[in-house]
Scaffold this motif. Structure first.
Motif, PDB file in Angstrom:
ATOM      1  N   VAL A  52      -7.653 -19.073  17.542  1.00 58.01           N
ATOM      2  CA  VAL A  52      -8.085 -18.918  18.936  1.00 58.01           C
ATOM      3  C   VAL A  52      -7.941 -20.244  19.686  1.00 58.01           C
ATOM      4  CG1 VAL A  52     -10.024 -18.329  20.442  1.00 58.01           C
ATOM      5  CG2 VAL A  52      -9.632 -17.015  18.355  1.00 58.01           C
ATOM      6  N   GLY A  53      -8.252 -21.347  19.003  1.00 59.16           N
ATOM      7  CA  GLY A  53      -8.090 -22.652  19.632  1.00 59.16           C
ATOM      8  C   GLY A  53      -6.641 -22.930  19.994  1.00 59.16           C
ATOM      9  N   ALA A  54      -5.714 -22.528  19.123  1.00 58.09           N
ATOM     10  CA  ALA A  54      -4.290 -22.714  19.417  1.00 58.09           C
ATOM     11  C   ALA A  54      -3.876 -21.911  20.639  1.00 58.09           C
ATOM     12  CB  ALA A  54      -3.461 -22.311  18.195  1.00 58.09           C
ATOM     13  N   LEU A  55      -4.377 -20.668  20.734  1.00 56.46           N
ATOM     14  CA  LEU A  55      -4.074 -19.849  21.911  1.00 56.46           C
ATOM     15  C   LEU A  55      -4.590 -20.520  23.184  1.00 56.46           C
ATOM     16  CD1 LEU A  55      -3.215 -17.208  23.328  1.00 56.46           C
ATOM     17  CD2 LEU A  55      -5.472 -16.280  22.751  1.00 56.46           C
ATOM     18  N   ALA A  56      -5.803 -21.062  23.119  1.00 56.72           N
ATOM     19  CA  ALA A  56      -6.375 -21.724  24.292  1.00 56.72           C
ATOM     20  C   ALA A  56      -5.538 -22.933  24.706  1.00 56.72           C
ATOM     21  CB  ALA A  56      -7.820 -22.149  24.001  1.00 56.72           C
ATOM     22  N   MET A  57      -5.027 -23.682  23.722  1.00 54.77           N
ATOM     23  CA  MET A  57      -4.187 -24.833  24.043  1.00 54.77           C
ATOM     24  C   MET A  57      -2.916 -24.399  24.792  1.00 54.77           C
ATOM     25  SD  MET A  57      -5.597 -27.651  23.042  1.00 54.77           S
ATOM     26  CE  MET A  57      -7.353 -27.426  22.736  1.00 54.77           C
ATOM     27  N   VAL A  58      -2.288 -23.352  24.303  1.00 51.47           N
ATOM     28  CA  VAL A  58      -1.069 -22.863  24.960  1.00 51.47           C
ATOM     29  C   VAL A  58      -1.377 -22.449  26.400  1.00 51.47           C
ATOM     30  CG1 VAL A  58       0.683 -21.053  24.947  1.00 51.47           C
ATOM     31  CG2 VAL A  58       0.006 -22.150  22.804  1.00 51.47           C
ATOM     32  N   MET A  59      -2.496 -21.755  26.603  1.00 49.47           N
ATOM     33  CA  MET A  59      -2.858 -21.298  27.946  1.00 49.47           C
ATOM     34  C   MET A  59      -3.245 -22.461  28.863  1.00 49.47           C
ATOM     35  SD  MET A  59      -2.198 -18.162  27.875  1.00 49.47           S
ATOM     36  CE  MET A  59      -2.809 -17.820  29.536  1.00 49.47           C
ATOM     37  N   LEU A  60      -3.860 -23.497  28.309  1.00 47.04           N
ATOM     38  CA  LEU A  60      -4.191 -24.669  29.116  1.00 47.04           C
ATOM     39  C   LEU A  60      -2.937 -25.292  29.724  1.00 47.04           C
ATOM     40  CD1 LEU A  60      -6.986 -26.443  27.023  1.00 47.04           C
ATOM     41  CD2 LEU A  60      -7.108 -25.967  29.477  1.00 47.04           C
ATOM     42  N   GLY A  61      -1.866 -25.295  28.966  1.00 47.02           N
ATOM     43  CA  GLY A  61      -0.625 -25.872  29.459  1.00 47.02           C
ATOM     44  C   GLY A  61       0.018 -25.091  30.580  1.00 47.02           C
ATOM     45  N   ARG A  62      -0.456 -23.864  30.807  1.00 50.19           N
ATOM     46  CA  ARG A  62       0.116 -23.014  31.854  1.00 50.19           C
ATOM     47  C   ARG A  62      -0.733 -22.982  33.124  1.00 50.19           C
ATOM     48  NH1 ARG A  62       2.123 -17.645  28.414  1.00 50.19           N
ATOM     49  NH2 ARG A  62       3.465 -18.786  26.938  1.00 50.19           N
ATOM     50  N   GLN A  63      -1.840 -23.716  33.141  1.00 52.02           N
ATOM     51  CA  GLN A  63      -2.761 -23.642  34.273  1.00 52.02           C
ATOM     52  C   GLN A  63      -2.388 -24.639  35.362  1.00 52.02           C
ATOM     53  OE1 GLN A  63      -4.965 -21.021  34.103  1.00 52.02           O
ATOM     54  NE2 GLN A  63      -3.762 -20.783  32.220  1.00 52.02           N
ATOM     55  N   GLY A  64      -2.577 -24.183  36.608  1.00 49.04           N
ATOM     56  CA  GLY A  64      -2.290 -25.038  37.753  1.00 49.04           C
ATOM     57  C   GLY A  64      -3.461 -25.179  38.701  1.00 49.04           C
ATOM     58  N   THR A  65      -4.632 -24.690  38.285  1.00 48.26           N
ATOM     59  CA  THR A  65      -5.829 -24.810  39.108  1.00 48.26           C
ATOM     60  C   THR A  65      -6.961 -25.400  38.278  1.00 48.26           C
ATOM     61  OG1 THR A  65      -6.724 -22.611  38.569  1.00 48.26           O
ATOM     62  CG2 THR A  65      -5.147 -22.744  40.391  1.00 48.26           C
ATOM     63  N   LEU A  66      -7.913 -26.017  38.979  1.00 48.81           N
ATOM     64  CA  LEU A  66      -9.064 -26.597  38.292  1.00 48.81           C
ATOM     65  C   LEU A  66      -9.884 -25.522  37.599  1.00 48.81           C
ATOM     66  CD1 LEU A  66     -10.535 -29.273  37.779  1.00 48.81           C
ATOM     67  CD2 LEU A  66     -11.873 -28.846  39.847  1.00 48.81           C
ATOM     68  N   LEU A  67     -10.021 -24.351  38.227  1.00 50.69           N
ATOM     69  CA  LEU A  67     -10.785 -23.255  37.630  1.00 50.69           C
ATOM     70  C   LEU A  67     -10.126 -22.766  36.347  1.00 50.69           C
ATOM     71  CD1 LEU A  67     -13.071 -21.181  37.696  1.00 50.69           C
ATOM     72  CD2 LEU A  67     -11.619 -19.739  39.167  1.00 50.69           C
ATOM     73  N   GLY A  68      -8.810 -22.575  36.374  1.00 58.28           N
ATOM     74  CA  GLY A  68      -8.108 -22.104  35.180  1.00 58.28           C
ATOM     75  C   GLY A  68      -8.202 -23.087  34.036  1.00 58.28           C
ATOM     76  N   ILE A  69      -8.066 -24.357  34.336  1.00 55.92           N
ATOM     77  CA  ILE A  69      -8.179 -25.379  33.297  1.00 55.92           C
ATOM     78  C   ILE A  69      -9.578 -25.378  32.703  1.00 55.92           C
ATOM     79  CG2 ILE A  69      -8.205 -27.879  32.897  1.00 55.92           C
ATOM     80  CD1 ILE A  69      -5.972 -28.063  35.032  1.00 55.92           C
ATOM     81  N   THR A  70     -10.585 -25.286  33.555  1.00 57.16           N
ATOM     82  CA  THR A  70     -11.971 -25.290  33.073  1.00 57.16           C
ATOM     83  C   THR A  70     -12.252 -24.088  32.181  1.00 57.16           C
ATOM     84  OG1 THR A  70     -12.686 -26.430  35.095  1.00 57.16           O
ATOM     85  CG2 THR A  70     -14.389 -25.364  33.775  1.00 57.16           C
ATOM     86  N   LEU A  71     -11.799 -22.903  32.582  1.00 52.94           N
ATOM     87  CA  LEU A  71     -12.056 -21.686  31.798  1.00 52.94           C
ATOM     88  C   LEU A  71     -11.407 -21.761  30.423  1.00 52.94           C
ATOM     89  CD1 LEU A  71     -11.666 -18.896  34.525  1.00 52.94           C
ATOM     90  CD2 LEU A  71     -13.778 -19.646  33.394  1.00 52.94           C
ATOM     91  N   TRP A  72     -10.150 -22.173  30.367  1.00 51.44           N
ATOM     92  CA  TRP A  72      -9.468 -22.209  29.068  1.00 51.44           C
ATOM     93  C   TRP A  72      -9.945 -23.373  28.209  1.00 51.44           C
ATOM     94  CZ3 TRP A  72      -7.386 -18.459  26.572  1.00 51.44           C
ATOM     95  CH2 TRP A  72      -6.895 -17.364  27.276  1.00 51.44           C
ATOM     96  N   TRP A  73     -10.418 -24.447  28.843  1.00 55.80           N
ATOM     97  CA  TRP A  73     -11.013 -25.527  28.054  1.00 55.80           C
ATOM     98  C   TRP A  73     -12.319 -25.051  27.422  1.00 55.80           C
ATOM     99  CZ3 TRP A  73      -9.873 -29.297  25.232  1.00 55.80           C
ATOM    100  CH2 TRP A  73     -10.781 -30.299  24.891  1.00 55.80           C
ATOM    101  N   CYS A  74     -13.052 -24.193  28.115  1.00 57.66           N
ATOM    102  CA  CYS A  74     -14.272 -23.619  27.535  1.00 57.66           C
ATOM    103  C   CYS A  74     -13.940 -22.710  26.349  1.00 57.66           C
ATOM    104  CB  CYS A  74     -15.052 -22.842  28.600  1.00 57.66           C
ATOM    105  SG  CYS A  74     -15.858 -23.885  29.833  1.00 57.66           S
TER     106      CYS A  74
END
Length: 429
Positions: A110-132
């Motif tokens: 699950v952590g690996a999936l979150a890392m991949v999704m973090l790299g696709r974020q372009g907003t502060l909200l998206g980065i915060t959610l996937w970092w959580c």
């Protein structure tokens, strides 16, 4: 030799998941566990030190410190609840793979999936959610790994084992920095490489070390209220546990305040890119971390071996806090590059002693064998809570209350106070 005897020789545990381990563990336990921890810390710190910092520079260049503080602070708030919760669930897990392994490998995936999704974020909200999401997953993995030490390692080997585990934290910073600065081209590819290495690091421990399954008769009957009440450990009934928690909180708070803005410190306070034209501040950060890591390696293995040999823990924790305090004070004056490197080496030496000995000390003040994962999760709040508090403190200090000299003065005060409080622990020498 039968299967049970073979396992005891391999893992150091007895035939019961709740028994106190007495048989020494082997090298493959140390090395594979260290590798798994390396993956966890790399996934934590590569984003915090570099990738998230770079994303904040793109999204909020004029308020990058505050933006980074918010993202890392919210993520750390998630970990406050995640670590003890997953530790408690792993205490109750019944599977043929054991109590801890399902959470270890599940957290890695699950952590690996979150890392991949973090790299696709372009907003502060998206980065915060996937970092959580990443914080939830990585804390599930960390809670399971931490509990393996009292589960399988005898007391006489715990400081050395903790040294192996402790050095993976700064090594994780180095590996993560190398991945995202030297091998990756861009933020998204950096996150992808972190994801792949995280999973690869998790596999050997799960495959090579057997985790003794919990029997059905060893798991208490489910009681929701009792489960929730278990997260409160009375300082009056267990004072050593409380003092150990306070010590860890203060030392980690000092460490978090002092290291959060290191990339910005090199760029904005030291002016690294002006001192070394053609080099980026990230290159300087990699050198600083490498020097720090060398200090950690020396401190951890020397301190762990001495502590296990003597059986004494507290004096080594006190010594480590004094050394780390000295490192923080070195950074208060106007910095030079040689001074920064010297402070990094001193800080690494002190932190190496600390992580080896303090973790061994913690395992000796746990209240019950049935709750090792949960209780270590509560202890780990003392690791994650400073990550919540530190960004707010550090941002105010740097921007309003004296800048980096004030930052490192407060770092020194908290670190030294943590070392003083360890003297209150009575039942561990």
């Amino acid at each position: 030799m039968n299967i049970s005897a073979t396992h005891e020789a391999d893992s150091g545990a007895s035939c019961s998941a709740l028994a106190e381990p007495v048989t020494p563990v082997r090298a493959r336990f140390f090395t594979s566990m260290a590798l798994s921890n390396l993956g966890v810390w790399m996934a934590f710190f590569a984003p915090i030190q570099i990738l998230l910092a770079q994303q904040m520079e793109v999204l909020a260049p004029t308020h990058k410190e505050s933006a980074l503080g918010w993202v890392t602070g919210i993520g750390a708030l998630v970990s406050l609840f995640a670590n003890p919760l997953f530790g408690a669930w792993s205490d109750r897990t019944i599977s043929r793979f054991g109590r801890r392994h399902p959470w270890n490998i599940g957290g890695a995936l699950v952590g690996a999936l979150a890392m991949v999704m973090l790299g696709r974020q372009g907003t502060l909200l998206g980065i915060t959610l996937w970092w959580c999401v990443a914080q939830f997953a990585l804390n599930a993995m960390l809670a399971a790994l931490t509990a393996e030490v009292p589960d399988q390692v005898p007391v006489t080997q715990r400081a050395v084992c903790s040294a192996w585990v402790g050095v993976t934290q700064p090594l994780g910073v180095v590996v993560g920095a190398l991945l995202v600065t030297q091998l990756a081209h861009g933020i998204a590819q950096g996150y992808l490489l972190v994801a792949v290495v995280l999973v690869l690091c998790a596999l050997p421990f799960v495959g090579l070390v057997r985790d003794i399954p919990l029997r059905h008769d060893q798991r208490p009957t489910w009681d929701g209220r009792a489960f929730l009440r278990g997260f409160w450990i009375s300082p009056r009934e267990h004072p050593d546990f409380a003092w150990a928690w306070a010590t860890r909180f203060l030392i980690n708070l000092g460490n978090a305040i002092g290291t959060l803005y290191m990339l910005y410190f090199l760029r904005d306070r030291l002016h690294y890119e002006r001192l070394f034209p053609g080099r980026a501040a990230e290159d300087g950060l990699l050198i600083v971390v490498a020097v720090y890591t060398a200090g950690v390696l020396v401190g951890a293995f020397a301190g762990g071996a001495l502590s296990d040999r003597s059986g004494r823990r507290k004096i080594h924790v006190i010594l480590s806090s004094v050394v780390m305090t000295a490192a923080a004070l070195m950074l208060m004056p106007s910095p030079t590059w040689p001074l920064v490197l010297a402070a990094s080496a001193v800080l690494g030496l002190g932190y190496g002693i600390y992580v080896a000995v303090d973790q061994a000390l913690i395992t000796q003040v746990l209240p019950l064998a049935t709750d090792r994962g949960k209780d270590l999760g509560i202890i780990n709040i003392a690791n994650s809570a400073p990550q919540v508090v530190a960004p707010a403190i550090a941002a105010i200090l740097v921007t309003q209350l004296g800048g980096y000299p004030a930052l490192y003065l407060i770092t020194a005060i908290f670190t030294l106070l943590g070392g003083v409080l360890v003297r209150q622990i009575r039942n561990v020498p």
